[in-house]
Enzyme design. Structure first.
Site, PDB file in Angstrom:
ATOM      1  N   ASN A  37       3.633 -30.200  46.877  1.00  0.00           N
ATOM      2  CA  ASN A  37       4.206 -29.081  46.471  1.00  0.00           C
ATOM      3  C   ASN A  37       5.082 -28.578  47.605  1.00  0.00           C
ATOM      4  OD1 ASN A  37       5.129 -27.175  44.771  1.00  0.00           O
ATOM      5  ND2 ASN A  37       3.031 -25.923  44.550  1.00  0.00           N
ATOM      6  N   TYR A 159      -0.799 -14.059  46.109  1.00  0.00           N
ATOM      7  CA  TYR A 159      -1.229 -15.363  45.562  1.00  0.00           C
ATOM      8  C   TYR A 159      -2.122 -15.140  44.352  1.00  0.00           C
ATOM      9  CZ  TYR A 159      -3.875 -19.358  44.407  1.00  0.00           C
ATOM     10  OH  TYR A 159      -4.452 -20.221  43.878  1.00  0.00           O
ATOM     11  N   ASP A 221     -10.546 -17.622  44.088  1.00  0.00           N
ATOM     12  CA  ASP A 221      -9.864 -18.404  45.126  1.00  0.00           C
ATOM     13  C   ASP A 221      -9.368 -17.320  46.418  1.00  0.00           C
ATOM     14  OD1 ASP A 221      -8.400 -20.269  46.789  1.00  0.00           O
ATOM     15  OD2 ASP A 221      -7.333 -21.097  44.845  1.00  0.00           O
ATOM     16  N   ARG A 294     -13.147 -29.915  46.413  1.00  0.00           N
ATOM     17  CA  ARG A 294     -12.068 -29.447  45.842  1.00  0.00           C
ATOM     18  C   ARG A 294     -10.817 -30.275  45.798  1.00  0.00           C
ATOM     19  NH1 ARG A 294     -10.151 -27.021  42.043  1.00  0.00           N
ATOM     20  NH2 ARG A 294      -8.488 -25.689  42.907  1.00  0.00           N
TER      21      ARG A 294
HETATM   22  O1  LIG Z   1      -6.524 -23.520  43.288  1.00  0.00           O
HETATM   23  C1  LIG Z   1      -5.336 -23.906  43.302  1.00  0.00           C
HETATM   24  O2  LIG Z   1      -4.935 -24.509  42.172  1.00  0.00           O
HETATM   25  C2  LIG Z   1      -4.343 -23.188  44.049  1.00  0.00           C
HETATM   26  O3  LIG Z   1      -4.796 -22.759  45.222  1.00  0.00           O
HETATM   27  C3  LIG Z   1      -2.986 -23.821  43.998  1.00  0.00           C
HETATM   28  O4  LIG Z   1      -3.299 -25.171  44.719  1.00  0.00           O
HETATM   29  C4  LIG Z   1      -2.151 -23.497  44.912  1.00  0.00           C
HETATM   30  O5  LIG Z   1      -1.620 -22.343  44.281  1.00  0.00           O
HETATM   31  C5  LIG Z   1      -0.777 -24.323  45.195  1.00  0.00           C
HETATM   32  O6  LIG Z   1      -0.052 -24.582  44.117  1.00  0.00           O
HETATM   33 MG   LIG Z   2      -6.988 -23.032  45.366  1.00  0.00          MG
END
Ligand SMILES: O=C(O)[C@@H](O)[C@H](O)[C@H](O)CO
Ligand SMILES: [Mg+2]
Length: 413
Positions: A37, A159, A221, A294
Site C-alpha cells: 500500500n 487512524y 489496533d 499478524r
Molecule cells: O490492521 C489493519 O488492518 C490496519 O492496520 C491496516 O493494515 C492499515 O490501516 C494499513 O492499511
Molecule cells: Mg493493524
C-alpha cells in the site's frame, strides 16, 4: 511443467493492486498478490525488471527451490518490497500446483482442520453513537468478532475511523488517500496526542461492553503509536473489557519493547502486519511475548514462508491472526484463507470486505457465512483475474497518511 510467461498487472478498482500472473508450458495460470500500500510500483518494477526473466524456463513445480533462489539469490535480504515480490511468485506457483492437482490449495497444506475461519471486521465511529451503528451493521453482516476504533476528543481524523461513514452504510475505510496538492500526489497529515487517546479508549470499551455484553470478542489496533510504558498502561486499563487482542501497541522494529508490555498486562498482544520475515519474530516467539502473529501472506514471502512462520509459532502456543485489510488483494486474501483452514494453531482472520469494483476485477470463490470464512472448493487459490476489467482502472497514486504530534513532530501513524 516449465514457466513460459510472467506478467504484472497493476489495476486500481477503487484502490491500487499489483498482481503477478505466471503461465506454464501446460497453459496453467497462477496468480500472486504483490500489493504494498502506497509503494505499489516499486514491487511492480522489482518483478518486471528483476524477477520475470529469471523465472522463464524454471520448473513450476519446484516452489521451495524457486523461493530460495529468489531470496538467497538476490543477496540483499528481506524488506517489504523484496518479500512481497517473492510472495507473489510463491502464491502463483502454489496456485498452479493446486490447479494441476485439481484441489483447493488448503488440501495440499494438510486439508481442513475446521469448518471455516472465524473472521473479525472493523467497526468504527467518530463518536460512540456512530460506533454503535457500525457495530450493529457488522453484527447484521454476520460478524462474530469486531475490531473497535473511534475518534479521540480534541483530535480530527485519526487512524482506523471511516470519516465519511453514512448511517447504515457499509464500513469502507481506505486510509491511502488520493490527495493531490499543486498537481502532486502527497500523503494527508493527521494530528496525534497519545495522552488524549489513552484517556479515551477505556471509556469506549466500557460503553461497548455495557451495550453489547460480555460475549462478543472485541479487538483494538494501536497502530504502533505508543511507547512500551504507554502500551503497558493501555493494556492494563483495558483488562476489565476482556479484549481478544491489542494489536501493534508499540513500534514494529523493536521486539524488546513488548517484553515490558508483557510484564505489566494480561491483555493478549498481536503484532506483525509490517513485518516481512520469520526473523522479525525470533524474540517475540521464543520468549512468548505475543499471542497472535499478524503477518500478511503478501508481505512475508508467500504461502511457503507463512506456513513455516506459523508452524514455528505453534511450538510456542502462539496463534495466527493474519492481516486482511482491503490493501491485501483478493488473491492475497484467498492465500490466507487456505492457510487458515489447514493449520492447527489458527486464531482469527481479519476480513475487511473488498468493494464491488474490486470484486468485478478479482472473481473470488471464498464465502463468508455465519461469521466464518471459507476459501471455497475451486482448484488452486480460487481467484480469477478479469484482465479486461482490470485494464479499465488506471493506477492512481495514493499514500497512507503521515501523523504529527501537536508540536509538528512526525509520529508513528
Ligand atoms: O490492521 C489493519 O488492518 C490496519 O492496520 C491496516 O493494515 C492499515 O490501516 C494499513 O492499511
Ligand atoms: Mg493493524
Amino acid at each position: 511443467m516449465l514457466i513460459t510467461d510472467v506478467s504484472v498487472v497493476v489495476t486500481s478498482p477503487g484502490r491500487n493492486f499489483v498482481t503477478l500472473k505466471i503461465t506454464t508450458s501446460d497453459g496453467v495460470v497462477g496468480l500472486g498478490d504483490a500489493t504494498v500500500n502506497g509503494r505499489e510500483l516499486a514491487v511492480a518494477s522489482y518483478l518486471t525488471d528483476h524477477v520475470a526473466a529469471l523465472l522463464i524456463g524454471r520448473e513450476a513445480n519446484n516452489i521451495e527451490d524457486t523461493w530460495q533462489y529468489l531470496y538467497r539469490g538476490a543477496y540483499w535480504r528481506r524488506g517489504p518490497i523484496t518479500m512481497a515480490a517473492i510472495a507473489a511468485v510463491d502464491m502463483a506457483l502454489w496456485d498452479i500446483k493446486a490447479k494441476v492437482a485439481g484441489l483447493p490449495l488448503y488440501q495440499l497444506l494438510g486439508g481442513a482442520s475446521r469448518t471455516g475461519a472465524l473472521a473479525y471486521g472493523h467497526a468504527s465511529g467518530s463518536d460512540i453513537p456512530a460506533l454503535f451503528d457500525s457495530i450493529r451493521n457488522h453484527l447484521e453482516l454476520g460478524y462474530k468478532a469486531i475490531r473497535i476504533q473511534t475518534g479521540v476528543p480534541g483530535l480530527g481524523q485519526v487512524y482506523g475511523v471511516a470519516s465519511d461513514q453514512k448511517p447504515g452504510a457499509r464500513y469502507d475505510y481506505e486510509p491511502a488517500k488520493r490527495n493531490v496538492v499543486d498537481g502532486r500526489p502527497l500523503p494527508v497529515e493527521e494530528a496525534w496526542d497519545t495522552r488524549a487517546y489513552l484517556r479515551h479508549v477505556p471509556t469506549v470499551f466500557e460503553a461497548v461492553r455495557n451495550e453489547f455484553g460480555p460475549e462478543l470478542p472485541l479487538l483494538h489496533d494501536g497502530h504502533h503509536r505508543m511507547t512500551p510504558i504507554q502500551a503497558a498502561k493501555l493494556g492494563k486499563s483495558l483488562e476489565p473489557y476482556d479484549l481478544f487482542w491489542l494489536e501493534d501497541c508499540t513500534p514494529g522494529e523493536d521486539q524488546d519493547a513488548l517484553r515490558l508490555v508483557r510484564q505489566h498486562t494480561t491483555t493478549p498482544i498481536a503484532i506483525g502486519e509490517v513485518f516481512n520475515s520469520v526473523f522479525d519474530y525470533q524474540t517475540l516467539i521464543t520468549e512468548r511475548l505475543i499471542d497472535y502473529v499478524r503477518s500478511a501472506v503478501t508481505h512475508t514471502g508467500g504461502v511457503t514462508a507463512m506456513k513455516k512462520l506459523l508452524d514455528f509459532a505453534a511450538v510456542y502456543g502462539i496463534k495466527s491472526g493474519m492481516h486482511g485489510p482491503t490493501d491485501i488483494s483478493p488473491v492475497g486474501m484467498a492465500a490466507a484463507l487456505h492457510i487458515d483452514m489447514a493449520i492447527h494453531n489458527f486464531g482469527i482472520q481479519e476480513y475487511m470486505q473488498h468493494s464491488a469494483e474490486t470484486l468485478e476485477v478479482f472473481r473470488t470463490s471464498y464465502t463468508f457465512t455465519g461469521g466464518l470464512l471459507h476459501p471455497g472448493e475451486n482448484p488452486g487459490l480460487g481467484v480469477d483475474l478479469d484482465e479486461d476489467a482490470a485494464a479499465t482502472f488506471e493506477y492512481t497514486p495514493a499514500y497512507l497518511p503521515v501523523n504529527r504530534l501537536q508540536d509538528g513532530t512526525v509520529h508513528d501513524w
